[in-house]
Design a protein around this motif. Structure first.
Motif, PDB file in Angstrom:
ATOM      1  N   TRP A 180      81.060  14.979  23.831  1.00  0.00           N
ATOM      2  CA  TRP A 180      81.069  14.051  22.699  1.00  0.00           C
ATOM      3  C   TRP A 180      80.740  14.822  21.429  1.00  0.00           C
ATOM      4  O   TRP A 180      79.876  15.690  21.427  1.00  0.00           O
ATOM      5  N   GLU A 181      81.435  14.510  20.342  1.00  0.00           N
ATOM      6  CA  GLU A 181      81.124  15.099  19.033  1.00  0.00           C
ATOM      7  C   GLU A 181      79.770  14.562  18.589  1.00  0.00           C
ATOM      8  O   GLU A 181      79.618  13.350  18.462  1.00  0.00           O
ATOM      9  N   SER A 182      78.833  15.444  18.319  1.00  0.00           N
ATOM     10  CA  SER A 182      77.518  14.899  18.023  1.00  0.00           C
ATOM     11  C   SER A 182      77.487  14.197  16.661  1.00  0.00           C
ATOM     12  O   SER A 182      76.814  13.202  16.497  1.00  0.00           O
ATOM     13  N   GLY A 183      78.236  14.684  15.710  1.00  0.00           N
ATOM     14  CA  GLY A 183      78.221  14.043  14.394  1.00  0.00           C
ATOM     15  C   GLY A 183      79.124  12.810  14.328  1.00  0.00           C
ATOM     16  O   GLY A 183      78.924  11.937  13.498  1.00  0.00           O
ATOM     17  N   GLN A 184      80.124  12.737  15.191  1.00  0.00           N
ATOM     18  CA  GLN A 184      81.053  11.604  15.216  1.00  0.00           C
ATOM     19  C   GLN A 184      81.094  11.075  16.631  1.00  0.00           C
ATOM     20  O   GLN A 184      82.046  11.333  17.369  1.00  0.00           O
ATOM     21  N   PRO A 185      80.078  10.328  17.023  1.00  0.00           N
ATOM     22  CA  PRO A 185      79.920  10.012  18.447  1.00  0.00           C
ATOM     23  C   PRO A 185      81.013   9.129  19.028  1.00  0.00           C
ATOM     24  O   PRO A 185      80.999   8.864  20.225  1.00  0.00           O
ATOM     25  N   TRP A 186      81.946   8.654  18.199  1.00  0.00           N
ATOM     26  CA  TRP A 186      83.057   7.872  18.757  1.00  0.00           C
ATOM     27  C   TRP A 186      84.200   8.765  19.229  1.00  0.00           C
ATOM     28  O   TRP A 186      85.151   8.307  19.828  1.00  0.00           O
ATOM     29  N   VAL A 217      68.429   7.812  13.747  1.00  0.00           N
ATOM     30  CA  VAL A 217      68.696   8.555  12.517  1.00  0.00           C
ATOM     31  C   VAL A 217      70.007   8.079  11.891  1.00  0.00           C
ATOM     32  O   VAL A 217      70.907   7.603  12.584  1.00  0.00           O
ATOM     33  N   VAL A 218      70.070   8.196  10.565  1.00  0.00           N
ATOM     34  CA  VAL A 218      71.357   8.110   9.878  1.00  0.00           C
ATOM     35  C   VAL A 218      71.918   9.525   9.948  1.00  0.00           C
ATOM     36  O   VAL A 218      71.424  10.436   9.287  1.00  0.00           O
ATOM     37  N   ALA A 219      72.906   9.705  10.796  1.00  0.00           N
ATOM     38  CA  ALA A 219      73.421  11.054  11.031  1.00  0.00           C
ATOM     39  C   ALA A 219      74.273  11.524   9.860  1.00  0.00           C
ATOM     40  O   ALA A 219      74.207  12.672   9.445  1.00  0.00           O
ATOM     41  N   HIS A 269      76.595   9.352  -0.636  1.00  0.00           N
ATOM     42  CA  HIS A 269      77.551  10.324  -0.095  1.00  0.00           C
ATOM     43  C   HIS A 269      76.848  11.649   0.142  1.00  0.00           C
ATOM     44  O   HIS A 269      76.053  12.091  -0.677  1.00  0.00           O
ATOM     45  N   GLY A 270      77.173  12.264   1.215  1.00  0.00           N
ATOM     46  CA  GLY A 270      76.577  13.578   1.495  1.00  0.00           C
ATOM     47  C   GLY A 270      75.209  13.489   2.140  1.00  0.00           C
ATOM     48  O   GLY A 270      74.648  14.497   2.557  1.00  0.00           O
ATOM     49  N   GLN A 271      74.631  12.293   2.217  1.00  0.00           N
ATOM     50  CA  GLN A 271      73.338  12.169   2.888  1.00  0.00           C
ATOM     51  C   GLN A 271      73.540  12.211   4.394  1.00  0.00           C
ATOM     52  O   GLN A 271      74.619  11.930   4.904  1.00  0.00           O
ATOM     53  N   GLY A 272      72.492  12.512   5.095  1.00  0.00           N
ATOM     54  CA  GLY A 272      72.557  12.525   6.550  1.00  0.00           C
ATOM     55  C   GLY A 272      71.289  13.098   7.118  1.00  0.00           C
ATOM     56  O   GLY A 272      70.432  13.595   6.374  1.00  0.00           O
ATOM     57  N   ASP A 273      71.161  13.002   8.447  1.00  0.00           N
ATOM     58  CA  ASP A 273      69.997  13.537   9.144  1.00  0.00           C
ATOM     59  C   ASP A 273      68.695  12.955   8.609  1.00  0.00           C
ATOM     60  O   ASP A 273      67.707  13.654   8.415  1.00  0.00           O
TER      61      ASP A 273
END
Lengths: 484, 495
Positions: free
Chosen positions: A33-39, A387-389, A401-405
């Motif tokens: 699974w893509e960790s950043g795009q879990p779908w 988390v907001v990945a 935009h650009g936020q994450g983790d």
């Protein structure tokens, strides 16, 4: 060239007689699974591994035994035996990541007709010569080896370490379940090869595991664990301060919720022995087979479900306590180990929510800092960290935009610790807004989204970025209760 | 987003500059018979005002803080300003043991001394010991802040060269950059004129006036040198006019941008109104209690703050905290905030940041007991890829405790191995939370916890993970001096 080929053939022929009818080659197609795009999943890839034929759970049934790493993340497993061009589909019966073992069955029982099970070595492997074997193309490759030492090593797929063997060998690029033999007897499976040294799961461990699996051919967690964070008592001073006459045992620092020791041991206890076998100052015990083993490795030689007596010093008083040995339970930790099942997630208004787990947390320093902030153990109220990945940029979520983790404390004032709760919390906007409160960080206090246009924006973003579905629910882990 | 805490964080942004560390001592043989004779110098140009500085420095080894370090010699540049003094970079004269000054076209070294140092802005004033030395040398005049595209000329002594060098370029960007020397950010100007090690402290000229002091470069990029513009130079000179350096003020608040329309509506901003939302005010700052978490900062120092945390700066925009470069410690900065629907005009007293910059010119503090080396958990301790727990503790723990300043921390730096301590289970780089049951917040409280203990054991408890280490007090006391002698530690403490 021809001479070489001929001699190779001649060499292979005799070994084929000896081992060839017990070893098959696996071709495993796998995908993560893509960790950043879990779908989504990563591009499919494949690996080859070895398996040996072992008796199954019913009379006359045969299984293929391999390592869990060989079939990790598999989408299709195919088996091929010597001399046959065709690969046949194999089905995974049981995978145990902590034991790093798996058994497979064949749809076509006739596959086993001209194969025979390996004969396990009856006595422990000692320091003598061994043979490692595998199929390469149509030829059997054998490599000599020599057991160099017993050691404790990581399971490779799980978290625990267990006892095994190191074997000096000239086998190259191995580590995918190549079987090891002593004479003609099956002596273990190779889990790793590094600089001429193979790591081998020994046959006694494998046979014990197989016996369990034959009895109960379903997913098992078999390797026992206490669920402790503990400190070795190496110094005479620390020992004397604790009331011990010499450095020995382990000082318990914390006890994991859901672990075997939960509700039995507590911080400050000194673990002195397991079932009458004393722990030394490194927390090791003398194993009759393998010599000194860490107490964790020794526990892997016991089976989950067994009752374990432990000797403890509490408040300077010796005690004998009994606990039911439970399996290592990755779900018991606030930050669970890497999961193989599809990761739960929720895409809401362009924010991609997911669980914080070990492999995701290793991505960068900020995520590691979240873990530092959450050192406390799992509680019934907080079983996971959300988390907001990442943020899928859209006019709706402009400003983020650009936020994450970013760690999530609450959504719309509701603390969340599972994906189902994340989805539920979005049903309760705070007035006109959805407010995502974040764990302490140096960028944002909260994320605010417009509630009225939330559904529409989520739909639009999902379509634009190909997020389908927008929600993968989490099956919550069993409630964690420590007996008082 | 203008908080000073943010930009101090070493892992949230590339450090733009690498220091123009003074070049190593000169190695080239002196050219023969080409030195111009005294009196034959060009007598009007500003070249004569640019000097070369040779600093012999000594910086204590952070791993063995009692060791004062190996003396190092480096060269930098400086220039004569009003009052018979020489302006240069702080890093040119940092950790100094001896400074020598060479005038343009003069082969004679002269002793020099430091008048004032501002490590946060990387500026320093030095003067020759011979007060008449600069008589007749015209001071350079500090001009106005340059604009994008302006032509500039640098002057200095790069790469250890003995003779003056000049390069030419333009102002390629006006920016707000952290200093590689201190970590503190200030208004900073980028140029494509070559700026190399040894240029540090040299003037950048535009139209015959000083428009900057060269101070750092980005080795990873081409033609990217940085100089400190007149706003910073004049601030420093004004600050030190009373003989004392106070430093540049900071707010030490954390704020978040309000680019999102829903977020703006939620905080109650009117149509067209802009600002950023404050969410943490460090409790040790004078702003604490005046600015409050939740406030929307509309204006800072009279400048309108945009939703992304910037202010207008000439024809462009810069992070709002650049406004603080106009203020002095103790000033009251006017701010306008939106709080609970009301627009309030407040004044906020400002002070230097509560997060200290990397320290120079002072010897590091430490305490050695029975071979255990303890140091404070400070900027130095977290500046060199430390364990994550230390980073968290230093930068983030306070954010989780917004209502009172947290006390300091002490860490076990390392162990001087000896049989009395070699089995201690606490690893190096661990924060020591308690000693003999007492909370330890600095080296003094640690020393007290050790000396007041009458028990048979010394018990050390580390934070995060909570490992416990025990020493036999009598044995540790007996081993203390032999360990100091064996490891050549002259004194067991510098508190």
């Amino acid at each position: 060239m021809i001479a070489l080929l001929l001699s190779g053939l001649a060499y292979a022929a005799s070994d084929t007689d000896r081992y060839g009818d017990a070893i098959v080659r696996l071709t495993v197609t796998w995908q993560a699974w893509e960790s950043g795009q879990p779908w989504t999943k990563t591009s499919p890839s494949s690996r080859t591994a070895q398996a040996v034929v072992v008796p199954g759970s019913r009379p006359g049934e045969s299984w293929l035994l391999t390592t869990a790493a060989s079939v990790e993340k598999a989408t299709l497993v195919r088996a091929r035996k010597h001399g046959e061009p065709e690969e046949k589909v194999a089905r995974v019966v049981v995978v145990d990541r902590e034991a790093n073992l798996a058994v497979l069955s064949m749809d076509d029982a006739a596959f086993f007709e001209d194969l025979r099970p390996v004969k396990p070595l009856r006595e422990p492997v000692s320091g003598g010569p061994v043979t490692l074997a595998r199929w390469r193309e149509a030829q059997l490759e054998v490599a000599d080896g020599k057991v160099s030492r017993a050691a404790t090593f990581d399971s490779g797929t799980g978290v625990l370490g267990y006892a095994g063997l190191r074997v000096a060998t000239d086998l190259n690029n191995g580590g995918f379940s190549e079987p090891m033999f002593v004479g003609r007897r099956f002596a273990g499976l190779v889990t790793n090869v590094n600089s001429g040294e193979a790591t081998v799961t020994p046959v006694d461990f494998v046979e014990d595991w197989l016996a369990e699996v034959r009895e109960r051919p379903e997913p098992v967690a078999w390797v026992g664990d206490l669920g402790l964070s503990a400190q070795a008592i190496r110094s005479a001073e620390l020992a004397a301060w604790l009331g011990l006459d010499s450095p020995r045992g382990l000082l318990v620092l914390s006890v994991a919720q859901g672990g075997s020791a939960c509700g039995v041991l507590r911080r400050g206890d000194v673990l002195l022995g397991l079932g009458g076998v004393p722990l030394d100052g490194n927390g090791s015990v003398a194993d009759p087979l393998y010599g000194l083993l860490s107490y964790e490795a020794e526990l892997t030689r016991l089976r989950a479900g067994q009752k374990l007596e432990i000797e403890v010093l509490r408040d300077r008083q010796p005690l004998t306590l009994t606990l039911p040995l439970r399996p290592y339970f990755g779900d018991a930790w606030l930050v669970p180990t890497d999961r193989v099942s599809p990761p739960p997630y929720h895409m809401a208004g362009g924010l991609v929510f997911r669980e914080y787990d070990e492999s995701y947390g290793a991505r960068n320093t900020e995520l590691k800092l979240i873990k530092e902030a959450l050192r406390s153990a799992q509680t019934p109220e907080q079983r996971r960290v959300i988390v907001v990945a990442s943020v899928l940029a859209d006019p709706y979520n402009l400003g983020y935009h650009g936020q994450g983790d970013l760690g999530v404390a609450a959504i719309n004032g509701i603390p969340v610790d599972s994906m189902n709760e994340v989805a539920e919390a979005f049903q309760h906007p705070q007035g006109e807004f959805h407010v995502i409160s974040l764990l302490p960080n140096a960028r944002l206090l909260e994320i605010v989204l417009d509630a009225a246009t939330f559904e529409e924006a989520t739909r639009r973003i999902a379509e634009s970025y190909g997020v389908d579905p927008v929600f993968r629910p989490e099956i919550p882990p069993p409630p964690i209760v420590c007996p008082e | 987003m203008f908080a000073s805490v943010q930009r101090c964080l070493p892992f949230f942004g590339l450090l733009a500059g690498s220091l123009l560390l003074p070049a190593a001592g000169e190695t080239a043989p002196p050219p023969k018979a080409t030195s111009p004779a005294e009196g034959a110098l060009p007598n009007r140009s500003f070249e004569t005002s640019v000097v070369r500085l040779i600093n012999t420095s000594q910086r204590a080894d952070p791993a063995t803080p009692w060791n004062l370090g190996r003396p190092k010699q480096g060269t930098g540049s400086g220039f004569v300003v009003e009052g018979g003094r020489i302006l240069t970079n702080a890093h040119v004269v940092a950790d100094s043991r001896n400074i020598v000054l060479l005038l343009h076209g003069d082969a004679t070294p002269h002793d020099a001394r430091i008048i004032a140092v501002g490590h946060d802005c990387d500026l320093a004033l030095v003067e020759p010991v011979d007060s008449k030395l600069l008589a007749g040398i015209p001071p350079l005049t500090i001009g106005e802040n340059p604009n994008l595209g302006d032509a500039v000329v640098t002057l200095g002594y790069p790469a250890g060269g003995r003779w003056l060098s000049s390069t030419r370029g333009v102002v390629s960007r006006i920016d707000y950059n952290p200093s590689a020397h201190s970590g503190a950010s200030h208004l900073s100007v980028q140029t494509d004129a070559a700026i190399n090690p040894g240029n540090s402290g040299g003037p950048v000229m535009g139209d015959g006036r000083v428009v900057g002091v060269a101070y750092q470069a980005n080795g990873g990029l081409e033609n990217t040198g940085y100089f400190l513009p007149p706003l910073i130079l004049k601030h420093f000179l004004t600050d030190v006019a009373d003989g004392r350096y106070d430093g540049f003020p900071q707010l030490d608040v954390l704020s978040a941008g309000l680019d999102n329309a829903a977020a703006r509506r939620r905080v109650g901003l009117a149509e067209g109104e802009t600002g950023v939302q404050i969410y943490f005010v460090h409790p040790a700052t004078p702003a604490y209690g005046i600015l409050k978490p939740g406030d929307v900062l509309l204006e800072l120092g009279g400048e309108v703050v945009a939703n992304d945390g910037t202010v207008a700066w000439g024809t462009q925009r810069l992070q709002a905290s650049v406004v603080l470069d106009r203020y002095f410690v103790g000033d009251r900065v006017p701010v306008r905030v939106l709080r609970a629907g009301e627009r309030l005009n407040l004044t906020v007293p400002v002070a230097v940041s509560v997060y200290p910059i990397r320290s120079y010119d002072v010897l590091p503090t430490y305490l050695v007991y029975a071979g255990l080396v303890f140091v404070p958990l400070d900027r130095e301790a977290v500046s060199n890829s430390p364990p994550t727990a230390l980073l968290y503790d230093y930068w983030f723990r306070q954010i989780s405790h917004p209502d009172a300043p947290l006390p300091g921390r002490v860490m076990l730096l390392r162990r001087l191995d000896h049989e009395v301590n070699s089995n201690l289970s606490i690893p190096p780089s661990s924060i020591i939370e308690r000693v003999n049951g007492k909370e330890v917040t600095d080296l003094t409280s640690l020393a007290a916890a050790l000396s007041l203990n009458a028990d048979r054991w010394h018990v050390f408890e580390s934070a995060y993970g909570g490992q416990i280490g025990v020493l036999d007090r009598a044995a540790a006391d007996a081993a203390h001096v032999p360990i100091l002698e064996q490891y050549a530690v002259p004194k067991d403490r510098r508190l």
